[in-house]
Design an enzyme around this catalytic site. Structure first.
Site, short mmCIF file in Angstrom:
data_model
loop_
_atom_site.label_atom_id
_atom_site.label_comp_id
_atom_site.label_asym_id
_atom_site.label_seq_id
_atom_site.Cartn_x
_atom_site.Cartn_y
_atom_site.Cartn_z
N LYS A 22 24.12 43.98 22.03
CA LYS A 22 24.34 44.17 23.47
C LYS A 22 25.83 44.33 23.75
O LYS A 22 26.24 45.24 24.46
CB LYS A 22 23.81 42.95 24.25
N ASN A 23 26.63 43.43 23.16
CA ASN A 23 28.06 43.44 23.50
C ASN A 23 28.81 44.62 22.90
O ASN A 23 29.94 44.90 23.31
CB ASN A 23 28.72 42.13 23.06
N CYS A 116 31.56 33.94 37.09
CA CYS A 116 30.13 33.79 36.81
C CYS A 116 29.91 32.36 36.37
O CYS A 116 30.83 31.54 36.39
CB CYS A 116 29.65 34.80 35.78
N ARG A 121 36.76 34.00 34.94
CA ARG A 121 36.83 35.29 34.26
C ARG A 121 37.64 36.36 35.02
O ARG A 121 37.09 37.37 35.46
CB ARG A 121 35.41 35.78 33.96
N ASP A 309 29.84 32.66 21.99
CA ASP A 309 28.47 33.07 22.26
C ASP A 309 27.43 32.38 21.36
O ASP A 309 26.23 32.58 21.53
CB ASP A 309 28.33 34.60 22.13
N ARG A 401 18.31 39.56 29.64
CA ARG A 401 19.57 40.30 29.68
C ARG A 401 20.07 40.58 28.28
O ARG A 401 20.75 41.59 28.06
CB ARG A 401 20.64 39.49 30.41
C1 UD1 Z 1 33.06 39.27 25.97
C2 UD1 Z 1 31.57 39.21 25.75
C3 UD1 Z 1 31.07 37.79 25.98
C4 UD1 Z 1 31.84 36.83 25.10
C5 UD1 Z 1 33.34 37.00 25.30
C6 UD1 Z 1 34.20 36.17 24.35
C7 UD1 Z 1 30.77 41.41 26.39
C8 UD1 Z 1 30.01 42.22 27.37
N1 UD1 Z 1 30.90 40.11 26.68
O1 UD1 Z 1 33.32 38.92 27.33
O2 UD1 Z 1 29.69 37.75 25.64
O3 UD1 Z 1 31.49 35.51 25.45
O4 UD1 Z 1 33.71 38.38 25.09
O5 UD1 Z 1 33.88 36.47 23.02
O6 UD1 Z 1 31.22 41.88 25.36
N2 UD1 Z 1 40.55 36.47 30.45
C9 UD1 Z 1 41.61 36.43 31.34
N3 UD1 Z 1 42.04 37.60 31.88
C10 UD1 Z 1 41.48 38.81 31.55
C11 UD1 Z 1 40.41 38.82 30.63
C12 UD1 Z 1 39.97 37.63 30.09
O7 UD1 Z 1 42.14 35.38 31.67
O8 UD1 Z 1 41.92 39.84 32.08
C13 UD1 Z 1 40.05 35.18 29.88
C14 UD1 Z 1 38.59 34.92 30.31
O9 UD1 Z 1 38.54 34.30 31.58
C15 UD1 Z 1 38.12 34.03 29.20
C16 UD1 Z 1 38.84 34.58 27.96
O10 UD1 Z 1 39.97 35.31 28.48
O11 UD1 Z 1 38.49 32.71 29.43
C17 UD1 Z 1 38.01 35.47 27.08
O12 UD1 Z 1 37.51 36.56 27.83
P1 UD1 Z 1 37.19 37.97 27.20
O13 UD1 Z 1 37.49 37.97 25.74
O14 UD1 Z 1 37.80 39.02 28.05
O15 UD1 Z 1 35.60 38.03 27.37
P2 UD1 Z 1 34.73 39.20 27.98
O16 UD1 Z 1 35.23 40.52 27.49
O17 UD1 Z 1 34.60 38.99 29.46
#
Ligand code: UD1
Length: 422
Positions: A22-23, A116, A121, A309, A401
């Site tokens: 999915k990811n 969420c 996030r 995850d 999902r």
């Molecule tokens: C993706 C995965 C999710 C997984 C996560 C971490 C998908 C669709 N989802 O989510 O299943 O749990 O990676 O492996 O692939 N952050 C910031 N600012 C930003 C972006 C992120 O502060 O601009 C923080 C987030 O709040 C979080 C951390 O960084 O605490 C990790 O987030 P991120 O690696 O971006 O996860 P996702 O891409 O949202």
């Protein structure tokens, strides 16, 4: 709302084939926006998140069609560059259309995703990266408005190796002038798969899977709209980990196949340290009955560290292992929503900030429980498999999902599990 009824304790046997990730699929679907030709995917996972992303692509003007095995996308017809609040609010990953829309059209308007269940996030790292490529970003009435005359390749150092930010910036850089270098990039296998997909389309991405990714910008005129690209997304390492843990919790002999076990190196290392017995093959892991496992101390980290995850599923396993375990959740600030539900099933877990302290118990017991997020839901199902008697797991739309046919796959392994439609 559908629910699952599980009658345990269940003993599992046989082979379970994991679906495509999915990811990895979601960013790759976003990247189809970059390509003016046709794309034919084999075996995209059958998940509500995927259907939902296809709807977003259609709302932008792409043509999509699918049968049981193949999904075709023709994004050449996209003219709309606004992703509406009504669509984005349903799935955070829709923010991934920002980079490719901006790169191809020089503008994008995407509703700012909210927080969420698992955390606030923010998307600041995504936006800073795009600004460094020359985009002008404004936040207005809950929308991200990104515009540019031209994106110009740049050296971008991420303040944190965010998975989504790395993906969004890789796609934004696709049509930027010259070379973009992303430093402190996320190294997750899903990023590598996005790079492979972009390269299959004719883009030039190197270094994915390491912390430095380079993208050589292309011109849209270099791509032919009559071409068709065939692509199959990698197997889902998180789904694989979930079934491996199911095998261990039920003390069963099962084979989990159709993924690359290298992608679960750290998970397998932790499980081994807890006493799990398994054999690793090229595309599968065979789990052997291992008896009661021992506790462990685990910290979630960006890849190649232990994935957030798999944290909830591991906690379920620790809850019924011998001794004491500690989990430190380092990625998301509120990713312990499963704890009160696991405690309702009789587990002994205490929380303190981003730490969970787990005392393994001999027995857990049936209780009606409720899913709060995707992986938390998986932890509840895994726990129900070892409980003597009937467990009802409510609100399973979270599971739909991210787990294709979860109850059918578990049933095929011998679990006594039924979906009740309501
Ligand atoms: C993706 C995965 C999710 C997984 C996560 C971490 C998908 C669709 N989802 O989510 O299943 O749990 O990676 O492996 O692939 N952050 C910031 N600012 C930003 C972006 C992120 O502060 O601009 C923080 C987030 O709040 C979080 C951390 O960084 O605490 C990790 O987030 P991120 O690696 O971006 O996860 P996702 O891409 O949202």
């Amino acid at each position: 709302m559908d629910k699952l009824i599980i009658n345990g304790p269940c003993k599992l046997s046989g082979e379970v084939k994991v679906s495509s990730s999915k990811n990895a699929s979601l960013p790759i679907l976003a990247a189809t926006i970059l390509y003016p030709g046709n794309i034919k995917f084999k075996n995209l996972p059958k998940l509500s998140d995927i259907n939902f992303f296809l709807q977003i692509l259609e709302s932008l003007g792409a043509n999509t069609s699918k049968d049981n095995e193949f999904t075709e996308i023709a994004a050449g017809s996209i003219t709309e560059t606004k992703a509406d609040y009504e669509l984005v609010r349903k799935m955070r990953a829709s923010v991934l259309v920002l980079g490719p829309l901006l790169s191809r059209f020089g503008k994008a308007q995407v509703s700012l995703p909210g927080g969420c269940a698992i955390g606030t996030r923010p998307v600041d790292i995504h936006l800073i990266g795009m600004e460094e490529l020359g985009a002008k970003i404004e936040i207005d009435k809950g929308y991200i408005n990104a515009t540019c005359d031209e994106l110009i390749g740049a050296s971008i150092h991420l303040s944190f190796p965010s998975v989504g930010a790395t993906e969004n910036i890789m796609m934004a850089a696709a049509f930027a002038k010259g070379e973009t270098i992303i430093e402190n990039a996320a190294c997750e296998p899903e990023i590598d798969d996005l790079a492979n997909f972009m390269n299959a389309c004719g883009f030039e991405v190197s270094g994915a899977g390491t912390s430095t990714i380079k993208i050589q910008g292309k011109k849209l005129s270099e791509f032919k709209s009559e071409n068709t690209i065939n692509y199959e997304v990698i197997g889902d390492r998180i789904e694989a980990a979930t079934y491996i843990i199911a095998g261990l919790m039920t003390d069963s002999n099962i084979t989990v196949s159709n993924f690359n076990p290298q992608h679960l190196k750290d998970v397998l290392k932790v499980l081994k340290s807890m006493g799990a017995k398994f054999e690793i093959d090229k595309r599968s892991v065979e789990v052997y009955p291992s008896g009661k496992l021992q506790g462990a101390k685990v910290e979630t980290q960006p890849y190649p560290g232990f994935p957030t995850d798999v944290q909830a599923q591991l906690m379920a396993l620790m809850g019924v292992s011998n001794g004491y375990s500690i989990i430190s959740e380092k990625i998301f600030e509120n990713r312990f929503m499963h704890v009160p539900e696991l405690v309702r099933m009789g587990m002994d877990i205490e929380l303190d900030g981003h730490y969970a302290f787990i005392h393994g118990v001999d027995q857990i017991s049936a209780a009606p429980v409720m899913c709060t997020d995707l992986r938390a839901s998986a932890a509840l199902v895994l726990s129900a498999l070892v409980i003597s008697g009937e467990t009802i797991v409510n609100r399973i739309y979270h599971l739909d999902r991210g787990y294709e046919n979860l109850e059918l796959k578990l049933k095929a392994l011998g679990a006594n599990i039924e979906r009740v439609k309501e």
